[in-house]
Design an enzyme around this catalytic site. Structure first.
Site, PDB file in Angstrom:
ATOM      1  N   LYS A  59       0.806  -1.226   0.000  1.00  0.00           N
ATOM      2  CA  LYS A  59       0.000   0.000   0.000  1.00  0.00           C
ATOM      3  C   LYS A  59       0.842   1.281   0.000  1.00  0.00           C
ATOM      4  CE  LYS A  59      -3.884  -0.091   0.132  1.00  0.00           C
ATOM      5  NZ  LYS A  59      -4.977  -0.316  -0.830  1.00  0.00           N
ATOM      6  N   SER A 291      -2.735 -12.269   3.108  1.00  0.00           N
ATOM      7  CA  SER A 291      -3.057 -12.066   1.687  1.00  0.00           C
ATOM      8  C   SER A 291      -1.902 -12.532   0.807  1.00  0.00           C
ATOM      9  CB  SER A 291      -3.421 -10.609   1.401  1.00  0.00           C
ATOM     10  OG  SER A 291      -2.348  -9.752   1.709  1.00  0.00           O
TER      11      SER A 291
HETATM   12  C1  LIG Z   1      -2.546  -7.099   3.604  1.00  0.00           C
HETATM   13  C2  LIG Z   1      -3.169  -6.556   2.364  1.00  0.00           C
HETATM   14  N1  LIG Z   1      -3.145  -7.305   1.260  1.00  0.00           N
HETATM   15  C3  LIG Z   1      -3.723  -6.888   0.112  1.00  0.00           C
HETATM   16  C4  LIG Z   1      -4.354  -5.656   0.048  1.00  0.00           C
HETATM   17  C5  LIG Z   1      -5.086  -5.280  -1.240  1.00  0.00           C
HETATM   18  O1  LIG Z   1      -4.544  -4.239  -1.918  1.00  0.00           O
HETATM   19  P1  LIG Z   1      -5.449  -3.340  -2.884  1.00  0.00           P
HETATM   20  O2  LIG Z   1      -6.158  -2.347  -2.022  1.00  0.00           O
HETATM   21  O3  LIG Z   1      -4.458  -2.717  -3.785  1.00  0.00           O
HETATM   22  O4  LIG Z   1      -6.417  -4.221  -3.589  1.00  0.00           O
HETATM   23  C6  LIG Z   1      -4.382  -4.838   1.175  1.00  0.00           C
HETATM   24  C7  LIG Z   1      -5.063  -3.541   1.157  1.00  0.00           C
HETATM   25  O5  LIG Z   1      -5.157  -2.832   2.125  1.00  0.00           O
HETATM   26  C8  LIG Z   1      -3.779  -5.298   2.362  1.00  0.00           C
HETATM   27  O6  LIG Z   1      -3.800  -4.556   3.482  1.00  0.00           O
END
Ligand SMILES: Cc1ncc(COP(=O)(O)O)c(C=O)c1O
Length: 325
Positions: A59, A291
């Site tokens: 981010k 994630s």
């Molecule tokens: C840990 C984590 N993974 C993935 C994402 C997803 O990113 P995006 O907002 O670009 O879809 C976020 C978004 O806050 C996140 O905090």
């Protein structure tokens, strides 16, 4: 010591050219890492090491882009406050950016996110306002929880006259990935990308990179990652709003989603995510967040599905470090 000869002057200039002027210069240009120990084929998984950025996550790129664009067009005056709702990572990216540029930062966060995140944000100088959960549970933040935190952020921004970042509606977040992450992946892989795989929060990472890769090769397969039971991008009814993949999959299609950029949605279970998180830590030395593990689980599933060639390369992102969970 002042340079007194032309030779000294030129060596001072060249060492100045190697100096990174602020933490903003640490954002982006992350390594593209092969995960050949945890995943042994068919094909290969390459992952952008986004956890290496100063805020510790993917981010940082969107945070820097949104703040710089707002300063550029006058929506954010020098020294003015910045306000945002975050699951933690956007807040950290904003905290780094705001500290480097001299803006006070207020973040609202659902209390369901890990307490380590609030501590990290406070350590970076942000004011953190925790908002009670609506229907989630600790470690499992729902769309309603996020909306409650966003309401508080909007109220604080209005009360204090601050700039409300509004990451879910900010086109500069998508642009950041289309202009940096996507081209970096293309260059680092020498254009050898068969598939792009990513979980979706605001969708900035998925959409921006998919746009950049498709512009270079329209045949790149773009796959979103969704937790089993919470798959609105796949067009399925949401039956399970609670899942482990913090920061993503809030149970609805993000506002600026472009369906044409997604070839398929890959489901992952909490159990698979736990298993891959452990495998990445013990076999690769990478202690990453949920994630990141979900992305690798889905990339492996895609390569194993037979949809791609046996020597295909699937690229994904290791979104953040596991240290804050
Ligand atoms: C840990 C984590 N993974 C993935 C994402 C997803 O990113 P995006 O907002 O670009 O879809 C976020 C978004 O806050 C996140 O905090």
């Amino acid at each position: 010591m002042h340079p007194s000869s032309p030779r000294q002057a030129s060596s001072a200039a060249s060492s100045a050219a190697k100096v990174t002027p602020s933490a903003l210069g640490l954002i982006g240009n992350t390594p593209l890492l092969a995960l050949d120990r945890a995943y042994r084929g068919p094909g290969r998984i390459l992952a952008k090491a986004e956890f290496m950025q100063p805020g510790g996550s993917v981010k940082d790129r969107a945070a820097r882009a949104i703040i710089l664009a707002a300063r550029e067009d006058g929506r954010l005056a020098p020294g003015a406050s910045v306000v945002e709702m975050t699951s933690g990572n956007m807040g950290a990216g904003l905290a780094v950016t705001c500290a480097a540029l001299g803006h006070p930062l207020v973040v609202t966060m659902s209390s369901g996110n890990s307490p380590q995140r609030a501590r990290m944000l406070e350590a970076l100088g942000a004011e953190v306002v925790l908002v009670p959960q609506v229907d989630g549970a600790p470690g499992q933040v729902t769309g309603a929880d996020v909306n409650a935190a966003a309401d508080v952020a909007r109220r604080i921004a209005a009360e204090r006259g601050g700039f409300y970042v509004d990451q879910f509606h900010a086109p500069d977040g998508v642009r950041a990935h289309a202009e940096t992450t996507g081209p970096e992946i293309w260059e680092q892989s020498s254009g050898r990308v068969d598939a792009w795989v990513a979980a979706v929060g605001t969708g900035a990472t998925f959409l921006g990179v998919a746009t950049a890769l498709r512009a270079r090769n329209p045949r790149v397969v773009c796959a979103a990652v969704e937790p089993e039971g919470c798959r609105p991008l796949a067009g399925l009814e949401v039956t399970r709003r609670r899942h482990l993949i913090q920061g993503t999959s809030y149970g609805s299609v993000p506002p600026h989603w472009i369906h044409g950029l997604m070839d398929l949605s890959i489901p992952v279970t909490d159990r698979e995510v736990e298993r891959w998180r452990r495998a990445l830590a013990t076999q690769e030395g990478l202690h990453v967040g949920y994630s990141a593990a979900a992305n690798v689980a889905a990339a492996a599933a895609l390569l194993l599905s037979g949809r791609l060639a046996a020597d295909a390369i699937a690229v994904t992102v290791l979104c953040d470090t596991g240290l804050k969970y």
